[in-house]
Write an enzyme that holds these catalytic residues in place. Structure first.
Site, mmCIF file in Angstrom:
data_model
loop_
_atom_site.group_PDB
_atom_site.id
_atom_site.type_symbol
_atom_site.label_atom_id
_atom_site.label_comp_id
_atom_site.label_asym_id
_atom_site.label_seq_id
_atom_site.Cartn_x
_atom_site.Cartn_y
_atom_site.Cartn_z
ATOM 1 N N ARG A 105 9.563 8.563 21.301
ATOM 2 C CA ARG A 105 9.142 7.325 20.622
ATOM 3 C C ARG A 105 10.338 6.384 20.625
ATOM 4 N NH1 ARG A 105 6.342 5.586 15.070
ATOM 5 N NH2 ARG A 105 4.581 6.227 16.344
ATOM 6 N N HIS A 132 0.863 2.778 23.140
ATOM 7 C CA HIS A 132 0.802 3.871 22.156
ATOM 8 C C HIS A 132 -0.420 4.739 22.500
ATOM 9 C CE1 HIS A 132 1.611 6.124 18.694
ATOM 10 N NE2 HIS A 132 1.232 5.321 17.735
ATOM 11 N N GLN A 135 -2.197 7.487 20.164
ATOM 12 C CA GLN A 135 -2.979 6.925 19.050
ATOM 13 C C GLN A 135 -4.425 6.664 19.491
ATOM 14 O OE1 GLN A 135 -1.969 6.024 15.678
ATOM 15 N NE2 GLN A 135 -4.195 5.841 15.505
ATOM 16 N N ASP A 228 -3.986 -3.887 13.219
ATOM 17 C CA ASP A 228 -2.654 -3.270 13.235
ATOM 18 C C ASP A 228 -1.717 -4.231 12.507
ATOM 19 O OD1 ASP A 228 -0.389 -1.767 13.874
ATOM 20 O OD2 ASP A 228 -0.317 -2.401 15.982
ATOM 21 N N CYS A 269 -4.293 1.985 12.814
ATOM 22 C CA CYS A 269 -3.449 3.103 13.256
ATOM 23 C C CYS A 269 -2.494 3.560 12.157
ATOM 24 C CB CYS A 269 -2.670 2.701 14.510
ATOM 25 S SG CYS A 269 -1.745 1.179 14.324
ATOM 26 N N ARG A 297 -4.690 12.420 14.737
ATOM 27 C CA ARG A 297 -3.460 12.372 15.547
ATOM 28 C C ARG A 297 -3.007 13.786 15.874
ATOM 29 N NH1 ARG A 297 0.035 8.385 15.505
ATOM 30 N NH2 ARG A 297 0.619 9.314 17.481
HETATM 31 N N1 NVA Z 1 2.200 -1.961 16.606
HETATM 32 C C1 NVA Z 1 2.798 -1.029 15.684
HETATM 33 C C2 NVA Z 1 2.130 0.305 15.783
HETATM 34 C C3 NVA Z 1 2.617 1.319 14.766
HETATM 35 C C4 NVA Z 1 1.949 2.645 14.913
HETATM 36 C C5 NVA Z 1 4.289 -0.910 15.964
HETATM 37 O O1 NVA Z 1 4.677 -0.823 17.130
HETATM 38 O O2 NVA Z 1 5.070 -0.914 15.010
HETATM 39 N N1 CP Z 2 0.218 5.478 13.847
HETATM 40 C C1 CP Z 2 1.465 5.920 14.011
HETATM 41 O O1 CP Z 2 1.970 6.048 15.119
HETATM 42 O O2 CP Z 2 2.117 6.222 12.862
HETATM 43 P P1 CP Z 2 3.666 6.584 12.731
HETATM 44 O O3 CP Z 2 4.434 5.337 13.064
HETATM 45 O O4 CP Z 2 3.833 6.999 11.297
HETATM 46 O O5 CP Z 2 3.991 7.683 13.684
#
Ligand code: NVA
Ligand code: CP
Length: 315
Positions: A105, A132, A135, A228, A269, A297
């Protein structure tokens, strides 16, 4: 079929492969709920590299690995030298000699691609600035549980139409035959090239991608409303500008009513900024399935690890 492959973006997977992963996740969820202990990942060591924070993704990979007898190892950005004192290529080659699979990540999609190329083990994208994909599998599993099918459903995404979730959902909906509607201000519309690329993933050209800045028109007939955060991780400095742009695109009770569909479900998400992209009323309301998504998830990530590290698990 999927053994030995990385999971970097849904672009790389066919409709049948995505369906296989969903079926496997449903099986694995049933198995866990029945109290059966698994051993599909016994003796598998899993590296979890995190440049950005996480609750769901980290916990899902950890619990999923342990549930099936694997060993997860958390490697935070301050724990290893990734791209800092040691190149991504060298880190990948070292981890690939010790681990059976790597979760990443972080910021750049390029990093996850390099990790995959150099490690020689499956690498899973747990979120980058661009995509992502894990997800989206959880989201589709949740839709199957609540609506029963994906094909032909109208999926409406409200918010930043260019972020990692919007991009990944657009690919996923095209591959699985859902209509995908982006409802966003023009400044945050996905590019025409990107829409065309995703439209080409539709097997049945009757399914469409639409983009509009008209809230009422966009929401009409929705089966799913998804939103989101307005600022993704790394964009915190854009908060004031985004609130200004996206305020009319908040998901609230009026949005639910505008669908004209009493069975519409609300998805996010998570994590959510309540009273920004969604009101507390909708988040806590009867249409909301956000915690089913969060739980799923874990089951879908387990399916991804099992499918890419083991032989075919479905008959
Ligand atoms: N668009 C958000 C998704 C978090 C799961 C981010 O990248 O922070
Ligand atoms: N939805 C998601 O990816 O959550 P986290 O950022 O907590 O992993």
């Amino acid at each position: 079929m999927l053994k030995g492959r990385s999971f970097l973006t849904l672009k790389d997977f066919t409709t049948e492969e995505i369906q296989y992963l969903l079926d496997l996740a449903i099986d694995l969820k049933k198995k866990k709920k029945s109290g059966l202990k698994g051993n599909l990942l016994t003796a598998k060591n899993i590296a979890l590299i995190f440049e950005k924070p996480s609750t769901r993704t980290r916990c899902a990979f950890t619990v999923a690995a342990v549930d099936e007898g694997g060993h997860p190892e958390y490697l935070g950005v301050n724990d290893i030298q990734l791209g800092n004192k040691e190149s991504i290529e060298d880190t990948a080659r070292v981890l690939g000699r010790m681990f059976d699979g790597i979760l990443f990540r972080g910021f750049s999609q390029k990093t996850v691609e390099i990790l995959s190329e150099y490690s020689q083990v499956p690498v899973w994208n747990g979120l980058t600035d661009d995509y992502h994909p894990t997800q989206v599998l959880a989201d589709f599993m949740t839709i199957l549980e609540h609506i029963g099918e994906l094909q032909g459903k109208r999926f409406v995404y409200m918010g930043d139409g260019r972020n990692n979730m919007a991009r990944s959902l657009m690919i996923g909906c095209a591959k699985m035959g859902l209509d995908f509607v982006v409802v966003a201000p023009k400044e945050l519309w996905p590019s025409q090239d990107w829409i065309q690329e995703c439209q080409a993933y539709h097997q049945n050209q009757a399914n469409q991608i639409f983009v509009t800045d008209q809230v009422q028109e966009g929401l009409k007939g929705a089966d799913i409303i998804y939103t989101d955060v307005w600022c993704s991780m790394g964009e915190e400095d854009k908060a004031a500008e985004r609130i200004e742009l996206l305020r009319p695109y908040q998901v609230n009770q009026m949005s639910i009513e505008a669908t004209g569909n009493p069975d519409v479900i609300f998805m996010h998400c998570l994590p959510a900024v309540k009273e920004n992209e969604v009101t507390t009323e909708v988040f806590e309301g009867s249409q909301s399935v956000v915690f089913d998504q969060a739980e799923n998830r874990m089951h879908t990530i387990k399916a991804i690890m099992v499918a890419t590290l083991c032989e075919n698990q479905l008959i």
